[in-house]
Design a protein around this motif. Structure first.
Motif, PDB file in Angstrom:
ATOM      1  N   TYR A  37      32.443 -22.164  -3.807  1.00  0.00           N
ATOM      2  CA  TYR A  37      32.659 -23.382  -3.032  1.00  0.00           C
ATOM      3  C   TYR A  37      31.862 -24.539  -3.628  1.00  0.00           C
ATOM      4  CZ  TYR A  37      35.071 -20.998   0.781  1.00  0.00           C
ATOM      5  OH  TYR A  37      35.978 -20.307   1.527  1.00  0.00           O
ATOM      6  N   TYR A  38      32.519 -25.693  -3.630  1.00  0.00           N
ATOM      7  CA  TYR A  38      31.864 -26.962  -3.955  1.00  0.00           C
ATOM      8  C   TYR A  38      31.998 -27.793  -2.690  1.00  0.00           C
ATOM      9  CZ  TYR A  38      31.100 -31.508  -6.251  1.00  0.00           C
ATOM     10  OH  TYR A  38      30.642 -32.756  -6.607  1.00  0.00           O
ATOM     11  N   GLY A  39      30.898 -27.857  -1.924  1.00  0.00           N
ATOM     12  CA  GLY A  39      31.009 -28.377  -0.579  1.00  0.00           C
ATOM     13  C   GLY A  39      31.917 -27.455   0.217  1.00  0.00           C
ATOM     14  N   SER A  40      32.794 -28.028   1.017  1.00  0.00           N
ATOM     15  CA  SER A  40      33.707 -27.200   1.821  1.00  0.00           C
ATOM     16  C   SER A  40      34.980 -26.844   1.066  1.00  0.00           C
ATOM     17  CB  SER A  40      34.075 -27.953   3.105  1.00  0.00           C
ATOM     18  OG  SER A  40      34.690 -29.199   2.795  1.00  0.00           O
TER      19      SER A  40
ATOM     20  N   PRO B 109      27.869 -28.875   3.194  1.00  0.00           N
ATOM     21  CA  PRO B 109      27.921 -30.294   2.824  1.00  0.00           C
ATOM     22  C   PRO B 109      28.320 -30.454   1.361  1.00  0.00           C
ATOM     23  CG  PRO B 109      25.650 -29.527   2.979  1.00  0.00           C
ATOM     24  CD  PRO B 109      26.510 -28.389   3.450  1.00  0.00           C
ATOM     25  N   GLU B 110      28.679 -31.658   0.965  1.00  0.00           N
ATOM     26  CA  GLU B 110      29.236 -31.891  -0.366  1.00  0.00           C
ATOM     27  C   GLU B 110      28.215 -31.759  -1.493  1.00  0.00           C
ATOM     28  OE1 GLU B 110      32.614 -32.272  -1.010  1.00  0.00           O
ATOM     29  OE2 GLU B 110      32.522 -31.556   1.038  1.00  0.00           O
ATOM     30  N   ASN B 111      26.929 -31.633  -1.170  1.00  0.00           N
ATOM     31  CA  ASN B 111      25.929 -31.485  -2.234  1.00  0.00           C
ATOM     32  C   ASN B 111      25.492 -30.031  -2.406  1.00  0.00           C
ATOM     33  OD1 ASN B 111      24.573 -31.558   0.280  1.00  0.00           O
ATOM     34  ND2 ASN B 111      22.663 -32.237  -0.676  1.00  0.00           N
ATOM     35  N   VAL B 112      26.335 -29.088  -1.943  1.00  0.00           N
ATOM     36  CA  VAL B 112      26.023 -27.668  -2.093  1.00  0.00           C
ATOM     37  C   VAL B 112      27.142 -26.949  -2.842  1.00  0.00           C
ATOM     38  CG1 VAL B 112      25.593 -25.483  -0.899  1.00  0.00           C
ATOM     39  CG2 VAL B 112      24.632 -27.596   0.014  1.00  0.00           C
ATOM     40  N   ILE B 113      26.744 -26.207  -3.858  1.00  0.00           N
ATOM     41  CA  ILE B 113      27.644 -25.308  -4.579  1.00  0.00           C
ATOM     42  C   ILE B 113      27.153 -23.892  -4.304  1.00  0.00           C
ATOM     43  CG2 ILE B 113      28.341 -24.489  -6.871  1.00  0.00           C
ATOM     44  CD1 ILE B 113      27.937 -27.435  -7.816  1.00  0.00           C
ATOM     45  N   VAL B 114      28.057 -22.995  -3.953  1.00  0.00           N
ATOM     46  CA  VAL B 114      27.647 -21.625  -3.665  1.00  0.00           C
ATOM     47  C   VAL B 114      28.701 -20.657  -4.189  1.00  0.00           C
ATOM     48  CG1 VAL B 114      28.690 -21.563  -1.358  1.00  0.00           C
ATOM     49  CG2 VAL B 114      26.706 -20.108  -1.862  1.00  0.00           C
ATOM     50  N   ALA B 115      28.237 -19.524  -4.726  1.00  0.00           N
ATOM     51  CA  ALA B 115      29.148 -18.520  -5.284  1.00  0.00           C
ATOM     52  C   ALA B 115      28.681 -17.125  -4.897  1.00  0.00           C
ATOM     53  CB  ALA B 115      29.211 -18.649  -6.802  1.00  0.00           C
ATOM     54  N   SER B 116      29.636 -16.233  -4.704  1.00  0.00           N
ATOM     55  CA  SER B 116      29.296 -14.857  -4.340  1.00  0.00           C
ATOM     56  C   SER B 116      28.863 -14.073  -5.579  1.00  0.00           C
ATOM     57  CB  SER B 116      30.480 -14.174  -3.661  1.00  0.00           C
ATOM     58  OG  SER B 116      31.626 -14.178  -4.485  1.00  0.00           O
ATOM     59  N   SER B 117      27.953 -13.129  -5.362  1.00  0.00           N
ATOM     60  CA  SER B 117      27.445 -12.328  -6.471  1.00  0.00           C
ATOM     61  C   SER B 117      27.000 -10.960  -5.972  1.00  0.00           C
ATOM     62  CB  SER B 117      26.274 -13.039  -7.157  1.00  0.00           C
ATOM     63  OG  SER B 117      25.157 -13.107  -6.283  1.00  0.00           O
TER      64      SER B 117
END
Length: 342
Positions: free
Chosen positions: A147-150, A41-49
């Protein structure tokens, strides 16, 4: 603002749906992000680490990070090249620049080598404005997922208009040994040093350490290089020895200057100094640890020492293992950066 951890993507999606007024900033493995990216969803930011840390534990599964109210922050994706985003960055900065507790949280693509370009693009910011960042990605894949949302983005930053007192602290467990080398030929853009003291870089590095050339690569973890900026030590970690005897680093080294050869310091004393520099017991504590620190801390008992020290500040510290760290306007390696919010 508070730290969070989720065991799986299902928990992330459920929390995001129930808390649409919050932004979730999370870190996870490449594989887990791949499975969730299309549904973000647009309120999720996720990054690989490489890995995450939370409440005294090093984690390689699940999603860990922090949540923040939407009305307290502004998110700015950063283009490639970063200078193309300078107007959006300045616009967001201008809204918070007069708040002494405001800060910027940067998530950079750690495999692109563009951290210095990003920092240069922030030329309009005051030098006393707080900025903490980490280079996302891992060594198992040839790309970083952010990712910032999709929407997949190259880099991303979050300007936070924090109302509580904030404190930014940097920790190095390495100290100068008294040995120095003069950088006689280097390419800062490529982060490559060709000669120290007018001798091939690898040969001179080994000579200064008093070891054979074949042992140099193994010595990098214990003896990185460092340079002082405004009295503060910043670490430059060697990445690899090249066929032409040059050495590639994880951050830029400028030619025609002296650079210190470092060694491990008194870890217990250094961690006590870190807690003292924080100067408060924060209600929220965010960390970014270099993958090369992580490599050293994997030795028996070392991570336990680190977590015990962080627990004295906040028992729910959350962070990620990075490919490089940004502290204010400098990109460094083998470092931990901490952000405390009172």
């Amino acid at each position: 603002m508070q730290t969070v951890t989720f065991e799986n993507s299902k928990q992330v999606l459920e929390y995001a749906a129930l808390n649409s007024d919050q932004i979730l900033v999370l870190f996870s493995t490449y594989a887990e992000i791949e499975m969730i990216d299309a549904r973000l969803p647009e309120n999720v930011i996720v990054a690989s680490s490489f890995a995450q840390t939370y409440a005294g534990e090093r984690k390689e599964r699940g999603f860990t990070g922090f949540v923040i109210d939407k009305n307290e922050c502004e998110i700015v994706p950063i283009a490639d090249p970063p200078i193309l985003s300078r107007y959006d960055l300045k616009k967001a900065y201008d809204k918070v620049k007069d708040n002494p507790n405001a800060f910027m949280y940067l998530i950079a693509d750690g495999l692109s080598g563009q951290e210095d370009m990003i920092l240069t693009s922030l030329y309009f910011m005051r030098t006393d404005f707080k900025m903490i960042g980490g280079s996302a990605g891992d060594m198992k894949h040839d790309e970083t997922l952010i990712y910032y949302g999709s929407h997949r983005v190259k880099h991303l930053c979050i300007f936070v208009d924090c109302k509580k007192r904030t404190k930014l602290v940097k920790e190095n467990i390495y100290v100068p040994t008294g040995k120095k080398m003069f950088v006689t030929n280097a390419d800062p853009i490529k982060r490559c040093v060709y000669t120290f003291n007018n001798r091939p870089a690898d040969e001179e590095y080994a000579r200064i350490l008093g070891i054979s050339l074949c042992d140099l690569n193994d010595a990098f973890i214990s003896h990185p290089l460092g340079q002082k900026v405004d009295g503060e030590l910043f670490i430059n970690s060697p990445q690899k020895i090249n066929h032409d005897h040059s050495i590639t680093f994880y951050s830029e080294i400028i030619p025609n200057k002296f650079i210190d050869v470092l060694g491990l310091g008194d870890m217990k004393q250094i961690m006590a100094e870190t807690r003292e520099k924080m100067g408060m017991k924060p209600s929220t504590l965010l960390s970014i640890n270099c993958v090369l620190r992580d490599l050293y801390f994997k030795k028996p008992g070392k991570w336990r020492e680190v977590f015990a020290s962080l627990d004295e500040l906040n028992e729910k510290e959350a962070g990620f293992i990075s490919a490089g760290e940004q502290y204010n306007f400098d990109h460094c390696n083998q470092t931990m950066v901490l952000l405390g919010i009172e």
